[in-house]
Design a protein around this motif. Structure first.
Motif, short mmCIF file in Angstrom:
data_model
loop_
_atom_site.label_atom_id
_atom_site.label_comp_id
_atom_site.label_asym_id
_atom_site.label_seq_id
_atom_site.Cartn_x
_atom_site.Cartn_y
_atom_site.Cartn_z
N THR A 18 0.82 -1.18 0.04
CA THR A 18 0.08 -0.07 0.06
C THR A 18 1.01 1.28 -0.17
O THR A 18 0.51 2.22 -0.62
CB THR A 18 -0.81 -0.06 1.34
N ALA A 25 -5.36 3.02 3.17
CA ALA A 25 -6.25 1.78 3.55
C ALA A 25 -6.20 1.64 5.13
O ALA A 25 -5.05 1.91 5.71
CB ALA A 25 -5.98 0.47 2.63
N ASP A 26 -7.35 1.11 5.59
CA ASP A 26 -7.46 0.89 6.85
C ASP A 26 -6.53 -0.33 7.27
O ASP A 26 -6.16 -1.20 6.23
CB ASP A 26 -8.80 0.68 7.59
N LEU A 28 -7.48 -3.64 8.48
CA LEU A 28 -8.08 -4.77 8.06
C LEU A 28 -8.04 -4.82 6.50
O LEU A 28 -7.65 -5.86 6.08
CB LEU A 28 -9.36 -4.63 8.49
N THR A 29 -8.33 -3.77 5.82
CA THR A 29 -8.03 -3.81 4.17
C THR A 29 -6.69 -4.07 3.94
O THR A 29 -6.19 -4.80 2.83
CB THR A 29 -8.48 -2.54 3.56
N THR A 30 -5.42 -3.30 4.46
CA THR A 30 -4.04 -3.56 4.16
C THR A 30 -3.73 -5.04 4.51
O THR A 30 -2.87 -5.83 3.82
CB THR A 30 -3.43 -2.80 5.27
N ALA A 32 -5.86 -7.63 4.67
CA ALA A 32 -6.47 -8.62 3.64
C ALA A 32 -5.73 -8.50 2.07
O ALA A 32 -5.65 -9.70 1.55
CB ALA A 32 -8.19 -8.23 3.37
N ILE A 33 -5.46 -7.28 1.93
CA ILE A 33 -4.71 -6.97 0.72
C ILE A 33 -3.31 -8.06 0.76
O ILE A 33 -2.96 -8.64 -0.31
CB ILE A 33 -4.48 -5.70 0.46
N ILE A 69 -3.75 -4.56 -5.59
CA ILE A 69 -4.36 -3.21 -5.58
C ILE A 69 -4.46 -2.57 -6.92
O ILE A 69 -5.29 -1.85 -7.19
CB ILE A 69 -3.07 -2.53 -4.84
N TRP A 72 -7.84 -3.91 -8.17
CA TRP A 72 -8.90 -3.21 -7.29
C TRP A 72 -8.91 -1.74 -7.74
O TRP A 72 -9.92 -1.21 -8.23
CB TRP A 72 -8.37 -3.07 -5.80
#
Length: 80
Positions: A18, A25-26, A28-30, A32-33, A69, A72
């Motif tokens: 990221t 990104a928060d 959790l998103t980071t 998950a990515i 990313i 996305w």
């Protein structure tokens, strides 16, 4: 233990990806990515991992996260 290692490596890879892709990104998103990127990169670089070990796994995780990313940003929901 393998799942915990995947989450830790995925979180680190997601954080790095990221930052390299310059997105916000928060946590959790980071994570998950990074985890999904690690799965993608792990599958794509399985042969390289066997040859060079852990370092290739981390590189594969970061590259997989960066690919995720990009996908996305390119095909994900549009923000106006």
């Amino acid at each position: 233990m393998h799942i915990i290692a995947l989450i830790i490596i995925g979180a680190a890879a997601g954080f790095l990806a990221t930052r390299l892709m310059k997105i916000e990104a928060d946590i959790l998103t980071t994570t998950a990515i990074g985890v999904f990127g690690a799965l993608i990169g792990g599958l794509a670089l399985r042969g390289l991992i066997a040859v060079t070990g852990f370092a290739a796994g981390f590189v594969g995780a970061v590259l997989g996260a960066m690919l995720l990313i990009w996908l996305w940003q390119t095909y994900g929901p549009r923000r106006h």
